[in-house]
Enzyme design. Structure first.
Site, PDB file in Angstrom:
ATOM      1  NE  ARG A   1       2.960 -38.366  76.114  1.00  0.00           N
ATOM      2  CZ  ARG A   1       3.293 -37.094  76.388  1.00  0.00           C
ATOM      3  NH1 ARG A   1       2.877 -36.507  77.496  1.00  0.00           N
ATOM      4  NH2 ARG A   1       4.034 -36.416  75.534  1.00  0.00           N
TER       5      ARG A   1
ATOM      6  CG  ASP B   1      16.415  -4.606  45.176  1.00  0.00           C
ATOM      7  OD1 ASP B   1      17.547  -5.096  45.411  1.00  0.00           O
ATOM      8  OD2 ASP B   1      15.721  -4.955  44.209  1.00  0.00           O
TER       9      ASP B   1
ATOM     10  CB  SER C   1      16.544 -25.590  68.301  1.00  0.00           C
ATOM     11  OG  SER C   1      15.733 -24.509  67.985  1.00  0.00           O
TER      12      SER C   1
ATOM     13  CE  LYS D   1      12.380 -36.936  74.275  1.00  0.00           C
ATOM     14  NZ  LYS D   1      12.274 -36.286  73.003  1.00  0.00           N
TER      15      LYS D   1
END
Ligand code: R5P
Length: 284
Positions: A190, A37, A218, A188
């Site tokens: 914006r 199983d 990732s 970073k």
């Protein structure tokens, strides 16, 4: 000290076997299989007092985690007094805080469960090292910096080590200090609701080789963005590394196309896991 390899460490077996004698570690045989199983079955086939269980918890993460718990239970049942879990990649470590009401701190749940059986826990480059405090026993975050530095030493030469963001700066610093080269991080900014500008802080990359260091790759988006900016700024060779190659589908190919070389450690087996953390495990 006996050493046990779970299913999540089979990719390290040959190297551990080759090197284990010089580190005075002896293998302990275990039988691991699945019931029809799909449930895991484990059986410890030797005796001892203390054991190191190596089990990386990459996909299928849950299966590897359950197996680690079953091995812990079996070893305690056999009378082992001290168990050390070496989990090169610790699944669920990125969920380290509650961001929406009703969420768990997943890394805490995982560490507490491991702590039921294991006296010590060793992980590599934990996403948030502060979360080690969730483990009830001794918990150590091992750094792959030495292995990464030695892999890239000749390629990078007098180049620069960069972190893709401020949060990864300590990783870049650790590698750069071993190599004796400059380091910095991207910042970073914006510039509109939809646009973020990334620039390396206080460092001139023109004509220099650059190594970008992160904990995880990732989708590869972070590294590709950083590499493209470095190219525009006139960097020479661009190398990319991380401790854990989690790699979403197609990410290895996308990152490899954007840089001169991509190499990660073997906490997770991938085609680009060219940097070994086995010597760090065997030193324990
Ligand atoms: C983020 O906090 C991590 O340190 C990595 O920068 C991130 O997981 C990389 O993700 P991706 O490869 O999808 O850009």
């Amino acid at each position: 000290m006996k050493i046990v390899l779970g299913s999540g460490a089979q990719h390290l077996k040959n190297e551990i076997e080759e090197k284990s004698q010089s580190y005075k570690k002896e293998f302990l045989e275990v039988e691991i299989k699945k019931f029809p199983d799909g449930e895991k079955y484990v059986r410890v086939l030797g005796e001892g007092e203390e054991a190191i269980i190596v089990q990386s918890t990459y996909s299928p993460q849950d299966e590897h985690l359950i197996e680690l718990l079953l091995l812990g239970d079996a070893l305690k049942e056999k009378g082992f007094k001290k168990l050390i879990a070496v989990v090169p990649y610790l699944a669920y470590s990125r969920q380290d805080r509650v961001t929406k009401d009703g969420e768990p701190i997943s890394v805490r749940a995982v560490m507490k469960a491991i702590g039921i059986y294991y006296d010590e826990l060793y992980v590599f480059d934990l996403h948030n090292p502060k979360t080690l405090e969730f483990f009830p026993g001794k918990a150590v975050n091992l750094s792959p910096a030495r292995a990464i530095a030695s892999y890239f030493k000749d390629k990078l030469g007098e180049g620069i080590v960069l972190a893709p963001d401020k949060g990864a700066l300590e990783r870049a610093r650790a590698v750069a200090e071993i190599l004796g080269v400059e380091f910095s991080h991207f910042e970073k900014k914006r510039i509109s609701p939809t646009e973020v500008q990334m620039t390396p802080v206080d460092i001139d990359v023109t004509g220099k080789n650059v190594l970008i260091v992160d904990d995880i790759i990732s989708t590869g988006g972070t590294m590709i963005r950083a590499a493209n900016i470095l190219k525009e700024m006139g960097a020479k060779k661009i190398y990319v590394t991380a401790t854990h190659g989690v790699f979403a589908k197609g990410a290895i190919e996308r990152v490899s196309k954007a840089v001169d070389e991509l190499a990660v450690t073997n906490t997770i087996p991938t085609p680009v896991s060219k940097i070994s953390i086995v010597p760090d495990i065997l030193k324990l």
